[in-house]
Write a protein that holds these residues in place. Structure first.
Motif, PDB file in Angstrom:
ATOM      1  N   ILE A 195     116.583  -7.348   6.495  1.00  0.00           N
ATOM      2  CA  ILE A 195     115.633  -7.676   5.431  1.00  0.00           C
ATOM      3  C   ILE A 195     114.705  -8.806   5.870  1.00  0.00           C
ATOM      4  CG2 ILE A 195     115.447  -8.666   3.101  1.00  0.00           C
ATOM      5  CD1 ILE A 195     118.033  -7.125   2.405  1.00  0.00           C
ATOM      6  N   TRP A 196     115.253  -9.803   6.575  1.00  0.00           N
ATOM      7  CA  TRP A 196     114.425 -10.906   7.066  1.00  0.00           C
ATOM      8  C   TRP A 196     113.350 -10.399   8.030  1.00  0.00           C
ATOM      9  CZ3 TRP A 196     113.246 -13.341  11.735  1.00  0.00           C
ATOM     10  CH2 TRP A 196     112.671 -14.608  11.644  1.00  0.00           C
ATOM     11  N   LEU A 197     113.713  -9.409   8.850  1.00  0.00           N
ATOM     12  CA  LEU A 197     112.766  -8.872   9.833  1.00  0.00           C
ATOM     13  C   LEU A 197     111.769  -7.890   9.222  1.00  0.00           C
ATOM     14  CD1 LEU A 197     114.980  -8.131  12.982  1.00  0.00           C
ATOM     15  CD2 LEU A 197     113.082  -9.758  12.867  1.00  0.00           C
ATOM     16  N   PHE A 198     112.291  -6.963   8.416  1.00  0.00           N
ATOM     17  CA  PHE A 198     111.471  -5.811   8.016  1.00  0.00           C
ATOM     18  C   PHE A 198     111.262  -5.659   6.510  1.00  0.00           C
ATOM     19  CE2 PHE A 198     113.861  -4.529  11.904  1.00  0.00           C
ATOM     20  CZ  PHE A 198     112.792  -4.550  12.792  1.00  0.00           C
ATOM     21  N   GLY A 199     111.901  -6.492   5.696  1.00  0.00           N
ATOM     22  CA  GLY A 199     111.727  -6.393   4.250  1.00  0.00           C
ATOM     23  C   GLY A 199     112.753  -5.473   3.590  1.00  0.00           C
ATOM     24  N   LYS A 200     112.833  -5.538   2.262  1.00  0.00           N
ATOM     25  CA  LYS A 200     113.847  -4.788   1.514  1.00  0.00           C
ATOM     26  C   LYS A 200     113.690  -3.269   1.628  1.00  0.00           C
ATOM     27  CE  LYS A 200     114.570  -8.354  -2.024  1.00  0.00           C
ATOM     28  NZ  LYS A 200     114.506  -8.655  -3.478  1.00  0.00           N
ATOM     29  N   LYS A 201     112.444  -2.818   1.807  1.00  0.00           N
ATOM     30  CA  LYS A 201     112.214  -1.370   1.852  1.00  0.00           C
ATOM     31  C   LYS A 201     112.878  -0.703   3.051  1.00  0.00           C
ATOM     32  CE  LYS A 201     107.841  -1.419  -0.713  1.00  0.00           C
ATOM     33  NZ  LYS A 201     106.387  -1.089  -0.694  1.00  0.00           N
ATOM     34  N   SER A 202     113.245  -1.497   4.064  1.00  0.00           N
ATOM     35  CA  SER A 202     113.847  -0.927   5.269  1.00  0.00           C
ATOM     36  C   SER A 202     115.358  -0.720   5.138  1.00  0.00           C
ATOM     37  CB  SER A 202     113.595  -1.850   6.462  1.00  0.00           C
ATOM     38  OG  SER A 202     114.261  -3.094   6.278  1.00  0.00           O
ATOM     39  N   VAL A 203     115.967  -1.193   4.032  1.00  0.00           N
ATOM     40  CA  VAL A 203     117.427  -1.139   3.884  1.00  0.00           C
ATOM     41  C   VAL A 203     117.988   0.284   3.956  1.00  0.00           C
ATOM     42  CG1 VAL A 203     119.343  -1.568   2.288  1.00  0.00           C
ATOM     43  CG2 VAL A 203     117.622  -3.330   2.685  1.00  0.00           C
ATOM     44  N   PRO A 204     117.399   1.289   3.274  1.00  0.00           N
ATOM     45  CA  PRO A 204     117.952   2.649   3.390  1.00  0.00           C
ATOM     46  C   PRO A 204     117.988   3.163   4.826  1.00  0.00           C
ATOM     47  CG  PRO A 204     116.443   2.513   1.532  1.00  0.00           C
ATOM     48  CD  PRO A 204     116.292   1.235   2.287  1.00  0.00           C
ATOM     49  N   VAL A 205     116.941   2.886   5.590  1.00  0.00           N
ATOM     50  CA  VAL A 205     116.905   3.324   6.995  1.00  0.00           C
ATOM     51  C   VAL A 205     118.002   2.616   7.794  1.00  0.00           C
ATOM     52  CG1 VAL A 205     115.528   3.388   9.113  1.00  0.00           C
ATOM     53  CG2 VAL A 205     114.442   3.815   6.896  1.00  0.00           C
ATOM     54  N   TYR A 206     118.116   1.305   7.584  1.00  0.00           N
ATOM     55  CA  TYR A 206     119.160   0.534   8.264  1.00  0.00           C
ATOM     56  C   TYR A 206     120.549   1.097   7.942  1.00  0.00           C
ATOM     57  CZ  TYR A 206     122.618  -3.189   8.778  1.00  0.00           C
ATOM     58  OH  TYR A 206     123.764  -3.888   9.077  1.00  0.00           O
ATOM     59  N   SER A 207     120.800   1.399   6.675  1.00  0.00           N
ATOM     60  CA  SER A 207     122.117   1.884   6.248  1.00  0.00           C
ATOM     61  C   SER A 207     122.453   3.224   6.878  1.00  0.00           C
ATOM     62  CB  SER A 207     122.172   1.985   4.722  1.00  0.00           C
ATOM     63  OG  SER A 207     121.987   0.710   4.130  1.00  0.00           O
ATOM     64  N   VAL A 208     121.462   4.115   6.941  1.00  0.00           N
ATOM     65  CA  VAL A 208     121.688   5.432   7.556  1.00  0.00           C
ATOM     66  C   VAL A 208     122.012   5.284   9.039  1.00  0.00           C
ATOM     67  CG1 VAL A 208     120.590   7.604   8.212  1.00  0.00           C
ATOM     68  CG2 VAL A 208     120.292   6.716   5.887  1.00  0.00           C
ATOM     69  N   ILE A 209     121.254   4.443   9.742  1.00  0.00           N
ATOM     70  CA  ILE A 209     121.513   4.227  11.168  1.00  0.00           C
ATOM     71  C   ILE A 209     122.911   3.651  11.370  1.00  0.00           C
ATOM     72  CG2 ILE A 209     120.813   2.936  13.225  1.00  0.00           C
ATOM     73  CD1 ILE A 209     117.936   3.057  12.179  1.00  0.00           C
ATOM     74  N   ALA A 210     123.296   2.702  10.507  1.00  0.00           N
ATOM     75  CA  ALA A 210     124.626   2.088  10.611  1.00  0.00           C
ATOM     76  C   ALA A 210     125.720   3.134  10.442  1.00  0.00           C
ATOM     77  CB  ALA A 210     124.774   0.986   9.562  1.00  0.00           C
ATOM     78  N   LEU A 211     125.545   4.039   9.494  1.00  0.00           N
ATOM     79  CA  LEU A 211     126.541   5.093   9.275  1.00  0.00           C
ATOM     80  C   LEU A 211     126.629   6.034  10.468  1.00  0.00           C
ATOM     81  CD1 LEU A 211     125.823   5.891   5.509  1.00  0.00           C
ATOM     82  CD2 LEU A 211     127.826   4.720   6.440  1.00  0.00           C
TER      83      LEU A 211
END
Length: 463
Positions: free
Chosen positions: A401-417
């Motif tokens: 979120i610090w790097l890319f903002g809140k809108k990037s959270v879904p993408v981050y979560s999918v990659i993590a999974l």
């Protein structure tokens, strides 16, 4: 394709890790710990009792929901969930195999000074955290790094840290956890690793979607229970092997300074291996100085940053001096003592059957029986690793979120999974090496900021 990638990457990553852990990591960890031990007048000794009272004086598994952040215990549980993971079982096993029983002594040294370091990290996380209008709290090294260094240099250091922690914990670290769960479940229950990976993705996805409140509610219940189960099992083993305990403890101290007698090679090489394994695995286990757990402590609803700082110290104590030490005593007392398969060191035919992934299962199996020993460790490791995945995902998300903002959270979560699933399919060694590399890289910007902010911590500690 995956095998080709592993073959190509392994020597490169291993070489980087050797340099970092042998020359940079040990220096930074011990130097930071010494720096804060002196500046705080050994807060890990002076305020140890205060920390224990704050943790256990109002212990509850039902912290409830909060308008923002977490209770002090929920924050500690989230931090311990990150600390008490595969580093305590698989990591300490790898350290003992590579560096001998003496590596545990160096883990203790790292942890003792690390208690002062993690006090500073927690204090700084609370001093520099950001609370948004809706009550959402963001805190961690990127916030105190940019407080210590203004302008482009601060943003560069913070950005370097954010990328490293996303890769180290949010992605690669979760691969280590799922890899360990997959391999131990396959050994204990014969469950295919892909099935374990799919189940992990489903469960983690549900919790990730629930946000920080659901995560806090889960880990505050899992952490005390999982620790109690593992400690009870370990104590049963030690009671059964009590006649071997004097020799076990003696080996830890003897081989800390004479490791060549158990792992072979020259004295200089063996000592360097014991110290570096202790430092590297000690860092991965208690995470003091790495900059991960401050994200959890920043969420604590406390009146004074010092209050959470002393609580954070107890997290390192529980992780290393209780859980990790118990696992090490079980392994050494069953496998390294007279008549054990590793009494002469990790050499010969034993290297074909014992490795860091199954060492703890083999050790518990000496008393519990091969079948139940494997099952017990698999169940404990599942809870350890699963809770770690939850916390590490949160830490990575805050930096994302610090790097890319809140809108990037879904993408981050999918990659993590995706990484969680892939971890169950890849070789143990490469996954560990990649995680070690990014863990090591995280330490550098975090340590620089810690040295720069000594006055802030000292002011909080002595006021």
């Amino acid at each position: 394709m995956i095998e080709t990638l592993e073959t190509t990457l392994m020597p490169v990553v291993s070489g980087i890790n050797t340099y970092l852990s042998n020359y940079i990591l040990v220096f930074l960890l011990i130097a930071t710990g010494l720096f804060y031990s002196v500046r705080t007048r050994f807060v890990q000794i002076r305020c140890f009792g205060e920390g224990m009272r704050r943790v256990f004086g109002s212990l509850t598994l039902r912290g409830g929901r909060h308008d923002s952040g977490m209770s002090s215990f929920q924050a500690l549980a989230t931090a311990i969930a990150a600390q008490v993971g595969t580093g305590n079982i698989v990591g300490s096993s790898g350290a003992i195999l590579a560096g001998g029983p003496g590596a545990i002594f160096w883990m203790w040294i790292i942890a003792f000074f690390g208690m002062a370091t993690i006090y500073a990290e927690a204090v700084l996380a609370l001093e520099t955290r950001v609370v948004e209008k809706d009550g959402t709290i963001y805190g961690g090294p990127v916030y105190y790094i940019t407080t210590a260094f203004k302008g482009a240099f601060g943003r560069f250091l913070a950005g370097f840290f954010a990328v490293a922690i996303i890769l180290a914990l949010g992605f690669m670290g979760c691969m280590v956890q799922s890899n360990s769960i997959g391999s131990t479940f396959q050994t204990a229950f014969g469950v295919p690793t892909w099935a374990v990976g799919a189940a992990l993705v489903l469960i983690c996805g549900v919790i990730f979607l629930g946000g920080i409140q659901r995560l806090a509610s889960v880990v505050e219940k899992i952490v005390p229970v999982m620790a109690a189960i593992f400690l009870a099992g370990g104590l049963v083993i030690l009671v059964a092997r009590i006649s071997y305990l004097p020799a076990t403890i003696g080996m830890i101290f003897k081989y800390a300074f004479q490791p060549q007698a158990i792992i072979g090679g020259g004295f200089g090489y063996a000592l360097k291996e014991a110290v570096s394994q202790g430092a590297k695995r000690g860092l991965f286990s208690n995470e003091a100085g790495m900059g991960s757990t401050p994200h959890a402590h920043a969420q604590a609803n406390v009146a004074d940053p010092h209050d959470q700082g002393v609580v954070a110290m107890i997290g390192v104590f529980i992780d290393t001096f209780v859980v990790l030490t118990l696992n090490a005593l079980v392994i050494i007392s069953t496998l390294y003592t007279e008549g054990g398969p590793l009494a002469g060191g990790y050499t010969g035919a034993v290297t074909e059957t014992l490795n860091k992934a199954n060492l703890a299962q083999t050790a518990f199996g000496v008393v519990f029986g091969e079948r139940f020993g494997a099952v017990f460790v698999a169940v404990c490791l599942f809870f350890f690793a699963f809770s770690t995945v939850l916390s590490w995902n949160l830490f990575g998300k805050i930096n994302n979120i610090w790097l890319f903002g809140k809108k990037s959270v879904p993408v981050y979560s999918v990659i993590a999974l995706v990484f969680i699933f892939l971890g169950t399919q890849m070789s143990n060694d490469l996954v560990w090496e990649l995680t070690d590399m990014f863990n090591n890289l995280m330490v550098i910007p975090n340590a620089i900021a810690l040295f720069a902010l000594g006055r802030v911590v000292t002011r909080v500690c002595h006021k």
